[in-house]
Design a protein around this motif. Structure first.
Motif, short mmCIF file in Angstrom:
data_model
loop_
_atom_site.label_atom_id
_atom_site.label_comp_id
_atom_site.label_asym_id
_atom_site.label_seq_id
_atom_site.Cartn_x
_atom_site.Cartn_y
_atom_site.Cartn_z
N SER A 22 17.23 -13.33 -30.23
CA SER A 22 17.37 -12.09 -29.44
C SER A 22 18.83 -11.85 -29.09
O SER A 22 19.31 -10.71 -29.14
N ASN A 25 20.63 -10.60 -32.08
CA ASN A 25 20.28 -9.19 -32.28
C ASN A 25 21.09 -8.30 -31.34
O ASN A 25 21.56 -7.23 -31.72
N GLU A 84 14.11 -6.33 -32.89
CA GLU A 84 13.49 -7.07 -31.78
C GLU A 84 11.97 -7.00 -31.88
O GLU A 84 11.27 -8.00 -31.70
#
Length: 122
Positions: A22, A25, A84
């Protein structure tokens, strides 16, 4: 706790991925935003700086850079949310898609800028 995060369309799906993915990202998201800001700054600079070219060429280059900057910012969010969501669902990450248009546009703007620079040299 997960249900309260925004945007719900992203965080309301699947399971929580490894936080390292995450965060990676998010770094990619921020890189797209930086690219968008740089393109907008370049577009403003082209409009402000006195280039020894015609007004139409100058406006075209500035316009291309500004549009690409705005498009990069929109794509930043779309790519972040798509990636995501895919990670949360355990699906493959989305393809490059529309980002290829931005990359092509940046290359076109760079080519036009190079032609302007080379064309104005004595």
């Amino acid at each position: 706790m997960t249900d309260q995060r925004w945007p719900r369309s992203v965080y309301g799906e699947g399971e929580e991925p490894d936080y390292r993915f995450s965060l990676a990202n998010e770094r990619t998201f921020l890189a797209w935003l930086r690219t968008g800001l740089a393109l907008v700054a370049a577009g403003v600079a082209v409009d402000v700086v006195d280039l020894s070219v015609g007004e139409g060429v100058k406006l075209a280059l500035a316009g291309i850079l500004l549009v690409l900057g705005g498009l990069s910012s929109v794509l930043a969010y779309l790519r972040w949310s798509g990636s995501e969501r895919a990670m949360r669902r355990g699906e493959p990450l989305p393809a490059l898609g529309v980002a290829a248009i931005v990359i092509s546009g940046v290359l076109a703007a760079l080519t036009l800028a190079a032609l302007i620079v080379l064309g104005t040299r004595p």
